[in-house]
Design a protein around this motif. Structure first.
Motif, short mmCIF file in Angstrom:
data_model
loop_
_atom_site.label_atom_id
_atom_site.label_comp_id
_atom_site.label_asym_id
_atom_site.label_seq_id
_atom_site.Cartn_x
_atom_site.Cartn_y
_atom_site.Cartn_z
N ILE A 232 0.85 -1.20 0.00
CA ILE A 232 0.00 0.00 0.00
C ILE A 232 0.88 1.24 0.00
N ASN A 233 0.46 2.25 -0.74
CA ASN A 233 1.20 3.52 -0.80
C ASN A 233 0.85 4.39 0.40
N VAL A 234 1.87 5.00 0.96
CA VAL A 234 1.70 5.90 2.11
C VAL A 234 2.25 7.27 1.74
N SER A 235 1.43 8.29 1.89
CA SER A 235 1.84 9.64 1.52
C SER A 235 2.59 10.31 2.67
N ALA A 236 3.25 11.43 2.34
CA ALA A 236 3.96 12.19 3.37
C ALA A 236 3.01 12.65 4.46
N ARG A 237 1.79 12.99 4.07
CA ARG A 237 0.81 13.46 5.06
C ARG A 237 0.43 12.32 6.00
N GLN A 238 0.30 11.10 5.46
CA GLN A 238 -0.01 9.96 6.32
C GLN A 238 1.14 9.66 7.26
N LEU A 239 2.37 9.81 6.76
CA LEU A 239 3.54 9.55 7.62
C LEU A 239 3.55 10.45 8.84
N ALA A 240 2.99 11.63 8.67
CA ALA A 240 2.96 12.59 9.78
C ALA A 240 1.87 12.27 10.80
N GLU A 241 0.95 11.35 10.45
CA GLU A 241 -0.13 11.00 11.35
C GLU A 241 0.39 10.10 12.47
N GLU A 242 0.05 10.46 13.68
CA GLU A 242 0.48 9.68 14.84
C GLU A 242 -0.17 8.30 14.81
N GLY A 243 0.65 7.25 15.04
CA GLY A 243 0.11 5.91 15.18
C GLY A 243 -0.24 5.21 13.88
N LEU A 244 0.30 5.67 12.74
CA LEU A 244 -0.03 5.06 11.45
C LEU A 244 0.30 3.57 11.44
N ILE A 245 1.53 3.22 11.80
CA ILE A 245 1.95 1.82 11.73
C ILE A 245 1.20 0.99 12.78
N ASP A 246 0.93 1.59 13.93
CA ASP A 246 0.16 0.86 14.95
C ASP A 246 -1.22 0.47 14.42
N ARG A 247 -1.82 1.36 13.63
CA ARG A 247 -3.14 1.06 13.05
C ARG A 247 -3.04 -0.07 12.02
N ILE A 248 -1.96 -0.08 11.25
CA ILE A 248 -1.76 -1.16 10.28
C ILE A 248 -1.64 -2.49 11.01
N VAL A 249 -0.83 -2.51 12.06
CA VAL A 249 -0.65 -3.74 12.84
C VAL A 249 -1.97 -4.19 13.45
N ALA A 250 -2.72 -3.25 14.01
CA ALA A 250 -3.99 -3.60 14.64
C ALA A 250 -4.98 -4.17 13.63
N ARG A 251 -5.05 -3.57 12.44
CA ARG A 251 -5.98 -4.07 11.41
C ARG A 251 -5.58 -5.49 10.99
N ALA A 252 -4.28 -5.71 10.81
CA ALA A 252 -3.82 -7.03 10.40
C ALA A 252 -4.14 -8.08 11.46
N ALA A 254 -6.39 -7.96 13.77
CA ALA A 254 -7.84 -8.15 13.89
C ALA A 254 -8.36 -9.04 12.78
N ALA A 255 -7.70 -8.99 11.61
CA ALA A 255 -8.13 -9.82 10.48
C ALA A 255 -7.52 -11.22 10.54
N GLY A 256 -6.60 -11.44 11.47
CA GLY A 256 -6.06 -12.77 11.67
C GLY A 256 -4.86 -13.12 10.83
N PHE A 257 -4.10 -12.12 10.35
CA PHE A 257 -2.88 -12.43 9.61
C PHE A 257 -1.72 -11.58 10.13
N HIS A 258 -0.51 -12.00 9.77
CA HIS A 258 0.69 -11.31 10.26
C HIS A 258 0.79 -9.95 9.59
N PRO A 259 1.18 -8.91 10.34
CA PRO A 259 1.32 -7.57 9.74
C PRO A 259 2.27 -7.53 8.55
#
Length: 351
Positions: A232-252, A254-259
């Motif tokens: 997935i593409n991540v923009s500079a604006r998304q990089l500045a968002e607090e907790g971006l990678i934590d949200r990716i890990v949480a979604r993965a 929750a869906a039952g697969f490795h981040p």
């Protein structure tokens, strides 16, 4: 009225003179009459139709409404909230803002001067300048993109990434697409650039992440093994968002697969904040997520990106790849990039 689109019946008041401003509107269909009390009687200031902005001035200068708006016939308008307008103004050149503020003051003064004037029955605003029309077009498209997000009207395409050695699908790149109900397919170069101008790129990114997770789940349920990654593409604006990678890990999780089934791509078409990107890469690596540098060779290309930042994959921009079989110089550039990246211990993807 929902949060995105307002519908008014014939004769319905949209707002009254003296009301506090909350929204502006972009008329999609119908007709609206603008009136104001002058010398104790209503005076028609203008009649607006599809494509016209309504009530934006009061929102801009946070002043009470100076006129009353009434639908002349059943009408539909896109709702433009204060946040959208303020965000645009905050990004505007200071000189342009000063010109706008001066124009608003003069317009307010002209309206005030009309009070008590007899014989004035209408006011016809000047035709919009081309720059204004372009701005209105962007506002319309931005509002329609917000609606597409709310109604899940964007599509996700999975582009295979093939391992050249044996031809198997190593993974997929998630590509967002938008088929506009009136214009048809809109180039991502247009609507993604529009989203990146505002905070809208953040919900677009969350939308892509949701669908990418659903795609990985579908591949697992279909019995594909090993399950390919989805980039997935991540923009500079998304990089500045607090907790971006934590949200990716949480979604993965929750869906039952490795981040690690999600791969993060950071585009090089934007100037990179090394400290910020290095922190994101470290957080990704701690979670088992690989990170790719996208569009290498164009835009803000800088070998320091590869020297300073430990990317796992470098994607060579297609501008070189599409010509490498016909142009020896293009082939030489691609070979040099591949050798250099392999020397750094990273993978190479050629688009």
């Amino acid at each position: 009225m929902d949060t995105l689109r307002a519908r008014f019946e014939a004769g319905q008041t949209i707002f009254r003179e003296g009301d506090a401003p909350d929204h502006a509107y972009l008329i999609e269909s119908g007709a609206v009459e603008i009136t104001a009390e002058r010398a104790g009687r209503p005076v028609v200031l203008s009649r607006l139709g599809p494509g016209d902005l309504l009530g934006e001035m009061a929102v801009i200068d946070e002043s009470p409404r100076t006129a009353t708006a009434v639908a002349l016939e059943p009408s539909v308008a896109l709702v433009i909230d204060r946040g959208q307008i303020n965000e645009r103004l905050a990004q505007t050149d200071p000189i342009v803002r000063a010109l706008l503020e001066g124009q608003l003051k003069r317009y307010r003064g002209a309206l005030a001067a009309m009070q008590g004037k007899a014989g004035s029955s209408s006011f016809a605003p000047a035709s919009p300048a081309p720059s204004e029309m372009a701005g209105i077009g962007k506002i319309r498209l931005e509002s329609q993109l917000r609606e597409a997000l709310a109604t899940r009207g964007l599509d996700l395409r999975l582009q295979p990434i093939l391992a050249i050695a044996d031809g198997h699908v190593a993974g997929y790149e998630a590509l967002i697409r938008w088929t506009h109900p009136e214009r048809g397919p809109i180039s991502p170069a247009e609507f993604i650039a529009l989203a990146e101008e505002t905070s809208l790129i953040v919900p677009v990114g969350e939308y892509v992440l949701d669908i990418a997770c659903a795609a990985i789940t579908a591949l697992r349920q279909a019995g594909v093994a090993p399950v390919p990654f989805v980039a997935i593409n991540v923009s500079a604006r998304q990089l500045a968002e607090e907790g971006l990678i934590d949200r990716i890990v949480a979604r993965a999780e929750a869906a039952g697969f490795h981040p690690g089934q999600i791969k993060v791509e950071i585009t090089e078409s934007q100037a990179l904040n090394y400290r910020q990107v290095a922190s994101v890469i470290q957080t990704c690596h701690d979670a088992g997520i690989l990170v790719a540098l996208d569009d290498f060779g164009t835009g803000y290309s800088n070998l320091a990106h590869l020297h300073e930042l430990p990317f796992d994959t470098v994607k060579v921009d297609q501008a070189f790849v599409r010509h490498m079989l016909k142009q020896p110089r293009a082939m030489a550039i691609v070979r040099a990039i591949v050798d250099m990246v392999h020397g750094l211990g990273a993978d190479v993807v050629v688009e």
